[in-house]
Structure formats: structure tokens, C-alpha cells
Write an enzyme that holds these catalytic residues in place. Structure first.
Site, PDB file in Angstrom:
ATOM      1  CG  MET A 186     138.636   9.720  24.697  1.00  0.00           C
ATOM      2  SD  MET A 186     136.892   9.630  25.083  1.00  0.00           S
ATOM      3  CE  MET A 186     136.340  11.226  24.492  1.00  0.00           C
ATOM      4  CD  GLU A 227     149.999  20.885  16.293  1.00  0.00           C
ATOM      5  OE1 GLU A 227     150.761  21.283  17.191  1.00  0.00           O
ATOM      6  OE2 GLU A 227     150.337  20.076  15.414  1.00  0.00           O
ATOM      7  CG  HIS A 245     144.888  15.012  21.441  1.00  0.00           C
ATOM      8  ND1 HIS A 245     144.019  15.230  20.391  1.00  0.00           N
ATOM      9  CD2 HIS A 245     144.116  14.610  22.476  1.00  0.00           C
ATOM     10  CE1 HIS A 245     142.784  14.971  20.778  1.00  0.00           C
ATOM     11  NE2 HIS A 245     142.801  14.595  22.033  1.00  0.00           N
ATOM     12  CD  GLN A 289     135.593   9.421  28.793  1.00  0.00           C
ATOM     13  OE1 GLN A 289     136.461   8.691  29.233  1.00  0.00           O
ATOM     14  NE2 GLN A 289     135.850  10.650  28.363  1.00  0.00           N
ATOM     15  N   GLY A 340     145.170  17.976  29.715  1.00  0.00           N
ATOM     16  CA  GLY A 340     144.993  19.345  29.239  1.00  0.00           C
ATOM     17  C   GLY A 340     144.117  20.170  30.177  1.00  0.00           C
ATOM     18  CE  LYS A 371     138.156  21.944  24.686  1.00  0.00           C
ATOM     19  NZ  LYS A 371     137.353  20.811  25.094  1.00  0.00           N
ATOM     20  CD  GLN A 395     139.678  14.473  31.626  1.00  0.00           C
ATOM     21  OE1 GLN A 395     138.740  13.822  31.206  1.00  0.00           O
ATOM     22  NE2 GLN A 395     140.682  14.814  30.842  1.00  0.00           N
ATOM     23  CB  SER A 443     137.457  20.182  21.004  1.00  0.00           C
ATOM     24  OG  SER A 443     136.570  19.111  21.231  1.00  0.00           O
TER      25      SER A 443
END
Ligand code: AMP
Length: 278
Positions: free
Chosen positions: A28, A33, A35, A59, A145, A147, A151, A183
Site C-alpha cells: 500500500m 525497510e 517492504h 480492506q 511479510g 508482520k 494475512q 509499519s
């Protein structure tokens, strides 16, 4: 590096070399770092790399931060050019969701707990947009990720159930020096909240340490996380979970693996993080 919002052009570039392998990194934007670690891995493992930058409206719930979500396309493109990405797909909302759009992808059980409880429409938006991106780009491999742990579970399920011909690669969470998971939403934090936000990592570490010392009660492991978060006055806990890493069901007793995950508010900003013990 070609930057386009045009689906026909993406397909032309994608199929210019029909034998080439493509790695896809959906984002998005407002890149950091975390990404870029996905981009570098995609570059290592594929002849060509595509990154998508699309703040996917479906979303976000109406009450969430769609309009304020941080954006800086110029900076993102400079970062991606420096990584020598081949293709950046930056579609307009109306390209992805034309006025007569009416099809969605709903993943069942694994979408429901954790993030699904707090954000009931979130994963339908994620699954639908990722299905579209897979069909537009037809990557060999796609990079996500750890993270966003749930998902990854939801999208793996979608890939299996709908027979997408894509290899899913999950990359480790990239953290700041003090443990805070990178993030795009960290940009919302005031300096005091930014300081307080290390409590997520501290809570996850406390649970992992307790596990390493033999604690196997899911309830007590959840309590260790929630009491750690409660020590931070600027933090408000949404959930603390010790769940099965595959089914995402809460564990009463940890037998093999466990996914520790947390969602915590700092003012209106909601941050998530997790640690998985295999
Ligand atoms: P987003 O732009 O937040 O939708 O994230 C795009 C992709 O980057 C998702 O697969 C995320 O899980 C991944 N990502 C975000 N933050 C991190 C991080 N700190 N470390 C590794 N991957 C991340």
C-alpha cells in the site's frame, strides 16, 4: 523501471518474455525497510520483479484510516528505482473497482478470529485485491511479510482453495533497533506514542521467554502479554492471542507451535505485531 496504472500495459510487459519468472510484492506504499526486504528477496529469486502500490479501499472499514493513510508516491518510486525493480503497478481506484464491480473473495474460518473480529470486512478486501493482482500480473512467486501473520494464513488458504499458480513466500518481520515492527502506520505516532509502542515487542518477548522457560498455558501466556501492555499508560490493548499458527484458534495448552499476536491502540493508531514459535 516502468511505472503504470494500466492493466493492458502490465500484461504486455509481463508476457514480453514468456519464459521469465516474476516476483510480485503487493504493497500500500509509504515504503520502509520491511517492504524493501521483500523487494530484495523477490529480486534474488526471480528474473523480473513487480511491486504494486495501491491503498485498497475495500480492506478499510468506513470508520478506519483510508483517507489519512500515509502516501508519498514520489519517494516510493525513488526507493524502488534504487532497488532496480522492473515494474511498478499504481492503479487508480476506478481501474481496480469500476462502477459495476460485484465479485468478492471470502476466505472462511481463518479470516474470522483476531483481526477478523476487530475488522470483520478486512480480509474480504485483502483476498479480493490480491486475487485481482495475481490475475493481472500472474507472478511466479509472491512475497508477503510475517508482520501480517493472519494475512499470510488467509492468502495461503485462498491460493490453495482457488488453485492460484503462485508460490507464496513469507519473509521475516523487519524491526526498528528498539524492536518496534516497521509499519507505514508508525508515521501516525506522536514522539511519546512512538516510545510507548515498543510495548508490543516487549509483550511478545515476555511471552516467548515464558514459553522458553516451560510455560504452556495459553491463558497464562495471553495474560503475560496483556499485563505487559497494561504497564504502558498510552497503550490500549485490543487483543492478545496465543493461537495455533495454522488454524488461528486460541490454545488452552500449547503443544507444538504457537503464534503470539497483539493489536494495541495508541490514540487512534492501531498497531499489530506477532512472534511465531514453530
Ligand atoms: P502494507 O503496505 O502494509 O500492506 O505491506 C505490504 C507488505 O509488506 C505486506 O506483505 C506486509 O506484511 C509487508 N510488511 C509490512 N511491514 C513489514 C515489516 N516490518 N517487515 C516485513 N514485512 C513487512
Amino acid at each position: 523501471m516502468i511505472v503504470t496504472g494500466d492493466i493492458v500495459e502490465v500484461r504486455q510487459i509481463r508476457w514480453a518474455d514468456p519464459t521469465g519468472h516474476w516476483g510480485l510484492v503487493p504493497t500500500m506504499g509509504y515504503l520502509h525497510e520491511g517492504h524493501l526486504s521483500l523487494v530484495r528477496r523477490a529480486k534474488e529469486e526471480n528474473g523480473y520483479t513487480a511491486v504494486t502500490i495501491f491503498v485498497n479501499p475495500t480492506q478499510f472499514a468506513p470508520t478506519e484510516d483510508l483517507s489519512s493513510y500515509p502516501r508519498n508516491l514520489e519517494r516510493d518510486l525513488a526507493l524502488l528505482a534504487a532497488e532496480e525493480v522492473d515494474l511498478v503497478f499504481t492503479p487508480a481506484d476506478a481501474i481496480m473497482y469500476p462502477p459495476d464491480f460485484q465479485t468478492t473473495v471470502t476466505v472462511g474460518q481463518v479470516s474470522k478470529p483476531l483481526e477478523g473480529t476487530s475488522r470483520p470486512t478486512h480480509f474480504q478486501g485483502v483476498a479480493t485485491v490480491v486475487a485481482k493482482l495475481f490475475n493481472i500480473i500472474q507472478p511466479t512467486r509472491a512475497y508477503f511479510g510475517q508482520k501480517d501473520a493472519q494475512q499470510t494464513v488467509v492468502l495461503r488458504q485462498m491460493v490453495r482453495d482457488l488453485n492460484f499458480n503462485v508460490e507464496m513466500i513469507i519473509c521475516p518481520t523487519v524491526r526498528e533497533a528498539d524492536g518496534l515492527a516497521m509499519s507505514s502506520r508508525n508515521a501516525y505516532l506522536t514522539p511519546e506514542q512512538r516510545q510507548a509502542a515498543t510495548v508490543l515487542y516487549r509483550a511478545l518477548t515476555a511471552a516467548s521467554n515464558a514459553y522458553a522457560q516451560g510455560e504452556r498455558s495459553g491463558g497464562r501466556l495471553r495474560q503475560i502479554m496483556s499485563t505487559t501492555v497494561a504497564t504502558e499508560p498510552l497503550a490500549r490493548l485490543d487483543y492478545a492471542s496465543a493461537a495455533d499458527p495454522l488454524t488461528l484458534q486460541e490454545l488452552e495448552q500449547v503443544e507444538s507451535g504457537v503464534l503470539f499476536s497483539l493489536a494495541v491502540f495508541f490514540g487512534k493508531t492501531r498497531l499489530i505485531d506477532n512472534m511465531v514459535i514453530a
